[in-house]
Design a protein around this motif. Structure first.
Motif, mmCIF file in Angstrom:
data_model
loop_
_atom_site.group_PDB
_atom_site.id
_atom_site.type_symbol
_atom_site.label_atom_id
_atom_site.label_comp_id
_atom_site.label_asym_id
_atom_site.label_seq_id
_atom_site.Cartn_x
_atom_site.Cartn_y
_atom_site.Cartn_z
ATOM 1 N N ALA A 111 33.191 74.213 18.972
ATOM 2 C CA ALA A 111 32.681 74.611 20.284
ATOM 3 C C ALA A 111 31.230 74.196 20.477
ATOM 4 O O ALA A 111 30.844 73.741 21.556
ATOM 5 C CB ALA A 111 32.829 76.122 20.474
ATOM 6 N N CYS A 112 30.425 74.339 19.437
ATOM 7 C CA CYS A 112 29.003 73.990 19.529
ATOM 8 C C CYS A 112 28.665 72.681 18.822
ATOM 9 O O CYS A 112 27.508 72.264 18.821
ATOM 10 C CB CYS A 112 28.139 75.117 18.961
ATOM 11 S SG CYS A 112 27.863 76.470 20.131
ATOM 12 N N GLY A 113 29.654 72.047 18.210
ATOM 13 C CA GLY A 113 29.393 70.791 17.519
ATOM 14 C C GLY A 113 28.532 70.943 16.289
ATOM 15 O O GLY A 113 27.778 70.033 15.936
ATOM 16 N N ARG A 114 28.640 72.088 15.597
ATOM 17 C CA ARG A 114 27.846 72.287 14.389
ATOM 18 C C ARG A 114 28.494 71.572 13.207
ATOM 19 O O ARG A 114 29.683 71.723 12.956
ATOM 20 C CB ARG A 114 27.705 73.769 14.063
ATOM 21 C CG ARG A 114 26.973 74.579 15.124
ATOM 22 C CD ARG A 114 26.627 75.970 14.623
ATOM 23 N NE ARG A 114 26.147 76.806 15.729
ATOM 24 C CZ ARG A 114 26.814 77.842 16.224
ATOM 25 N NH1 ARG A 114 27.975 78.189 15.692
ATOM 26 N NH2 ARG A 114 26.326 78.528 17.226
ATOM 27 N N GLY A 115 27.678 70.799 12.481
ATOM 28 C CA GLY A 115 28.176 70.041 11.347
ATOM 29 C C GLY A 115 27.649 70.553 10.028
ATOM 30 O O GLY A 115 26.550 71.126 9.958
ATOM 31 N N GLU A 116 28.404 70.343 8.983
ATOM 32 C CA GLU A 116 28.021 70.817 7.645
ATOM 33 C C GLU A 116 26.768 70.136 7.112
ATOM 34 O O GLU A 116 26.091 70.676 6.238
ATOM 35 C CB GLU A 116 29.169 70.577 6.656
ATOM 36 C CG GLU A 116 30.337 71.541 6.799
ATOM 37 C CD GLU A 116 31.377 71.342 5.717
ATOM 38 O OE1 GLU A 116 31.192 70.435 4.871
ATOM 39 O OE2 GLU A 116 32.376 72.078 5.722
ATOM 40 N N LEU A 117 26.458 68.946 7.622
ATOM 41 C CA LEU A 117 25.335 68.190 7.083
ATOM 42 C C LEU A 117 24.135 68.191 8.023
ATOM 43 O O LEU A 117 23.270 67.319 7.937
ATOM 44 C CB LEU A 117 25.771 66.749 6.787
ATOM 45 C CG LEU A 117 26.916 66.609 5.787
ATOM 46 C CD1 LEU A 117 27.294 65.143 5.606
ATOM 47 C CD2 LEU A 117 26.535 67.228 4.440
#
Length: 324
Positions: A111-117
């Motif tokens: 939904a927010c485009g949060r990435g692990e890196l």
């Protein structure tokens, strides 16, 4: 020391990455308090030994397991440093897609485009601080401090609502969406709308307003978490020169977006200085690594983004440069 590492903008500490600012602050403290020297040295070793660089030519992994929560809290990595580099309160990340890490790696929140890196997750892993990640793709300055944001079917509270008063570090990257920076670039894949290039007087007024809005945002964050080290993280350089054609953009269009990037940089520097906060200045650091650089040198994906990447956003190597 390079221009990107310059130690001050007025009364503000500026550096090429978040960790350089944090380690610089520890070393300055160590100079005034000999008892902290060992702690600063240990922290420096931890920061340098936990940095991981990703092959920029490799495909970027994606995830099919979205997390619809409005924010993400990440506990310290047990394999990381035993003690945090700074303080004991959480590290809070605020801002838009550049803070969320859109395009930088496997998604943990679609939904927010949060990435692990993302750069906040890299900083949290290095410092050992718990991370409260309230960043969200598409956020404007007012989404950080005053109004909610809707992404798909998810309704998010203002990001500042997630900021506790005992926060140790707060990073913020916001402002580009207020100027339609990346949104306009995405529109221009099939040719830029004419009004984007023609409305210069309105653009001048908006940049003047943006600087004031950034200052107000930073002051509000500092008031909410008075003991935190507040760090404004700028936008990377996307285009090397206003005179280079960067497909699919024409030279005129490239010139326009180069100018927008330059103005954003000036607005961020002025806002950080006025608000008295630290500034991460990736604009110079990303020179030679923009959207039109050879693929092997590229830290920001262009229109031809690799699988899992996002056009006009940092890839894993770019996210690492912001953090480390």
């Amino acid at each position: 020391m390079t221009a990107a590492d310059r130690p001050a903008i007025g009364g503000t500490f500026a550096a090429r990455s978040v960790m350089v600012i944090l380690l610089g602050g520890l070393l300055l403290a160590a100079c005034s308090d000999p008892e902290t020297t060992a702690e600063a040295t240990a922290g420096s070793r931890a920061a340098t030994t936990t940095t991981t660089k990703t092959d920029p030519t490799a495909p970027i992994a994606t995830s099919s397991a979205p997390d619809p929560s409005t924010t993400t809290t990440m506990a310290p990595d047990p394999s990381g440093p035993a003690d945090p580099l700074v303080g004991s309160g959480p590290y809070v990340a605020l801002g838009s897609s550049y803070a969320a890490g859109t395009g930088s790696g496997p998604y943990i929140d679609i939904a927010c485009g949060r990435g692990e890196l993302s750069y906040p997750r890299r900083v949290a892993a290095t410092t050992g601080l718990a991370l409260i990640d309230a960043s969200c793709g598409g956020a404007h300055v007012d989404h950080v401090v005053s109004v909610g944001q809707v992404t798909g079917v998810v309704d998010h509270a203002p990001q500042i609502d997630w900021l506790p008063d005992d926060a140790t570090i707060v990073t913020v990257t916001a402002g580009g969406n207020d100027m339609g920076y990346v949104g306009s670039l995405l529109q221009c894949h099939q040719g830029c709308p004419g009004h984007l290039l023609d409305d210069e007087s309105s653009r001048d007024r908006r940049f003047a307003d943006l600087t004031d809005e950034l200052v107000a945002m930073l002051r509000r964050v500092s008031e909410r978490a008075p003991g935190a080290r507040v760090i404004l993280v700028g936008y990377p350089r996307l285009f090397e020169s206003p005179e280079v054609e960067c497909a699919p953009l024409s030279r005129e269009e490239t010139r326009f977006f180069f100018d927008v990037g330059e103005r954003l940089q000036r607005a961020f520097v002025e806002a950080a200085e006025t608000a008295g906060v630290a500034y991460v200045d990736p604009y110079l650091t990303f020179a030679g690594h923009g959207v039109c650089a050879p693929m092997a040198d590229r830290w920001v994906e262009g229109v031809d983004a690799r699988p899992g990447g996002a056009s006009w956003h940092p890839n894993p190597v770019g996210a690492a440069a912001l953090a480390d």
